[in-house]
Design a protein around this motif. Structure first.
Motif, mmCIF file in Angstrom:
data_model
loop_
_atom_site.group_PDB
_atom_site.id
_atom_site.type_symbol
_atom_site.label_atom_id
_atom_site.label_comp_id
_atom_site.label_asym_id
_atom_site.label_seq_id
_atom_site.Cartn_x
_atom_site.Cartn_y
_atom_site.Cartn_z
ATOM 1 N N SER A 1 49.401 30.811 -5.872
ATOM 2 C CA SER A 1 48.711 29.705 -5.507
ATOM 3 C C SER A 1 49.105 29.317 -3.805
ATOM 4 O O SER A 1 48.391 28.436 -3.280
ATOM 5 C CB SER A 1 49.419 28.430 -6.281
ATOM 6 N N GLN B 1 57.445 23.070 -11.002
ATOM 7 C CA GLN B 1 56.977 23.619 -12.268
ATOM 8 C C GLN B 1 56.236 22.679 -13.020
ATOM 9 O O GLN B 1 56.350 22.771 -14.034
ATOM 10 C CB GLN B 1 58.181 24.453 -13.008
ATOM 11 N N ASN C 1 55.338 32.945 -4.993
ATOM 12 C CA ASN C 1 53.773 32.368 -5.085
ATOM 13 C C ASN C 1 53.002 32.564 -4.095
ATOM 14 O O ASN C 1 52.020 31.990 -3.700
ATOM 15 C CB ASN C 1 54.076 30.774 -5.506
ATOM 16 N N VAL D 1 54.317 24.041 -7.310
ATOM 17 C CA VAL D 1 55.104 25.131 -7.728
ATOM 18 C C VAL D 1 56.763 25.039 -7.613
ATOM 19 O O VAL D 1 57.167 25.513 -8.541
ATOM 20 C CB VAL D 1 55.055 26.123 -6.184
#
Length: 605
Positions: free
Chosen positions: A72, A236, A118, A233
């Motif tokens: 992402s 979460q 990520n 991110v």
């Protein structure tokens, strides 16, 4: 042999002159080297605005093959400030002596690792206030990062380097630390987005602590979609959740403590919520009075701060509790190191850090009780659909190397605003709201603890419309231009007086406002409206009305008294004292002015 004889023999000795010559040459070489380093430092500032302490590259973890989803944060760059551990680098905590007395980190902070996993690339470490303790962003050891928007002004701190790196477009986003404003202040001063997550929801493993009960990871970004992605991110979060109606609540009393114009802010927010679906029209409240009623343990701090039982002094007591909690935990964390190493500290922070280390704490349980009650109070107010609108800071960015008196006033006025989220653990985002008096300002949205996704979604939803309104609106629409009618205006004034006597202060403001529309040259109308505003706790409006009244009538004693009261209420003690003194010049026997002057003389001294 006499001392005089020894001196003569020493001076006539050729070896002495050789030593003297070598010493002078050494001094000249050292001076030249110092000048060279300063010039080099200036050149570095021009290149990266002085944001970085050291640059390196941590590449993202490899992308998993299909059918795995794309990372992402792929292709995004970020920086971390110098409190985050990075393996094989010494975490410097903004102080050379700390860096000298500590080893390289054995592991990388969980937050940094998560971002790398990520798809993001870390490009270096940024400047932080010493021991992450200040809020100005000035660091005497590593230099103060240059505020890209206002180079002659402070960038704000403690996470100044991270904010500057984002504002200067050196990285896509950055992370820092927010204990009592470390991310919110620099975001506001540098004109970018700054997010303080709910306390405890983002891992602080691998981060040097300042005060564990207040520390959070701060996120900076220019683009709300990037802030949204990074937030998802680190927290979460689930990508989808049911859409909720949003209740917008404007904290009127906090805007009275700030230079951020309330009317402009409310107008912009109202226009945006009218156009977007799922938003209720903004409602108004006095958050200080609400806290006074719902956080009983503040009584301990309020009595230490002031005997006055109102919202303003409650907020001042809340900030006092916040600072005592921070200092207590900072002392617990770092007292041994400071007393052992005796580090070199910058003059701007030395007194504050020493005060924290030497402080005696009488009622530690009270600090934590305030925090518990504040979280419950904000939970009851905001629930899962409320957004509290507040000014991020009380003042616009100060000039670099401001005098200590100005810095103290800046601290005293700003901490009450910052303490709302810090002591409740709520999440807060500061959003750029254009300029006021040629300085950047930020307005913040606060949501309940744990409502981070709700808040990030709200900012993403509103941001473009907000910025469009900010650009379009330089001031509120002008009042309706009516032909002057003195008889009608006097009648409205009398209605206002009657409403005031009946304690109907909102109605009184309405009548006085209508009278002013008919006759803008009448000082009494402004002065009377100021009295009603004072009763409502609208101190900024009261001050403005009194100033207007004084410009129309230099001998209006009531205007000086009321302006002094307004200024005292927002902690501008010196200005308030001048108003009461001038009232005494005009009316030497005025008892109210005498009492106020005596009271403020103690505050100022």
């Amino acid at each position: 042999m006499s001392l005089k004889s020894k001196i003569k023999i020493g001076v006539s000795n050729p070896k002495v002159w050789i030593v003297i010559g070598v010493s002078i040459a050494g001094v000249l070489i050292l001076t030249a080297e110092t000048r060279r380093r300063r010039l080099k430092c200036r050149h570095t500032v021009r290149e990266d605005y002085g944001a970085f302490i050291e640059k390196f590259e941590l590449l993202p973890f490899p992308q998993l093959p299909p059918p795995a989803a794309k990372q992402s944060l792929s292709s995004l760059t970020f920086a971390v400030n110098d409190v985050f551990d990075v393996k094989e680098y010494v975490t410097g905590f903004g102080n050379p002596d700390w860096k000298r007395t500590h080893e390289e980190a054995g592991k990388t902070a969980v937050v940094v690792t998560t971002l790398l996993k990520n798809g993001a690339t870390c490009v270096g470490k940024t400047v932080v206030d010493e021991l992450s303790f200040g809020i100005t962003g000035e660091n005497s050891h590593y230099g103060t990062p240059t505020n890209p928007a206002m180079p002659s002004h402070i960038p704000g701190g403690s996470s100044s380097g991270s904010a500057v790196a984002v504002a200067a477009e050196l990285v896509d986003f950055a992370i820092g630390i927010d204990t009592i404003g470390g991310a919110r202040i620099p975001a506001s001063f540098c004109g970018i987005l700054g997010f303080r997550p709910s306390h405890g929801v983002v891992s602080t493993i691998g981060i040097l602590p300042n005060s564990q009960s207040l520390d959070t990871v701060g996120i900076f970004a220019r683009d709300p979609s990037i802030l949204h992605r990074v937030g998802h991110v680190l927290l979460q979060l689930n990508p989808v959740e049911p859409r909720r109606t949003r209740r917008i609540i404007v904290a009127d009393d906090l805007f009275q403590l700030s230079k951020v114009p309330q009317q402009k802010t409310v107008y912009i927010v109202s226009k945006v919520t009218e156009k977007l679906s799922g938003y209720q029209a903004p409602k108004h409240m006095n958050i200080g009075q609400y806290i006074l009623s719902n956080v009983p343990s503040l009584k301990y701090f309020r009595e230490k701060t002031s005997n006055q039982q109102n919202g303003t002094y409650t907020l001042k007591a809340l900030s006092s509790a916040m600072l005592l909690l921070q200092r207590y935990e900072f002392k617990t964390n770092h007292e041994e190191w400071i007393n052992t190493v005796k580090p070199r500290l910058g003059s701007d922070l030395s007194d504050s850090i020493q005060a924290a280390i030497t402080a005696n704490h009488e009622n530690i349980k009270a600090y934590y009780k305030v925090r518990t009650e504040m979280r419950a109070a904000l939970r009851n107010l905001l629930k899962d659909d409320g957004i509290l609108v507040v000014p991020t800071t009380a003042d616009t960015s100060l000039k670099l190397s401001s005098k200590k008196t100005l810095l103290k006033e800046f601290h005293d006025r700003t901490f009450p605003l910052l303490s709302i989220a810090a002591m409740s653990g709520c999440c807060q985002v500061t959003v750029p709201f254009g300029k006021h008096e040629d300085s950047l300002i930020g307005v913040s949205f606060i949501a309940n603890h744990g409502s981070d996704k709700f808040l990030l979604d709200t900012v993403l939803d509103m941001y473009q419309s907000l910025q469009g309104q900010v650009s379009a609106v330089t001031s509120l629409p002008p009042s309706l231009d009516l032909n002057g009618n003195m008889e009608a205006s006097e009648l409205l004034k009398e209605k206002g007086n009657a409403a005031y006597k009946g304690r109907q202060w909102n109605k009184a403001v309405t009548y006085y406002t209508e009278a002013i529309k008919l006759d803008e040259s009448n000082a009494t109308f402004y002065c009377n409206r100021a009295a009603a505003y004072l009763e409502l706790g609208c101190f900024q409006q009261a001050e403005e009305d009194c100033t207007k009244a004084i410009s129309l009538d230099k001998k209006n004693v009531k205007a000086y008294l009321r302006r002094g009261t307004a200024r005292e209420s927002v902690l501008y003690y010196k200005d308030a004292l001048q108003d009461f003194k001038y009232a005494l010049v005009l009316e030497p026997q005025n008892k109210a002015a005498k009492l106020a002057e005596k009271r403020l003389q103690k505050q100022v001294s």
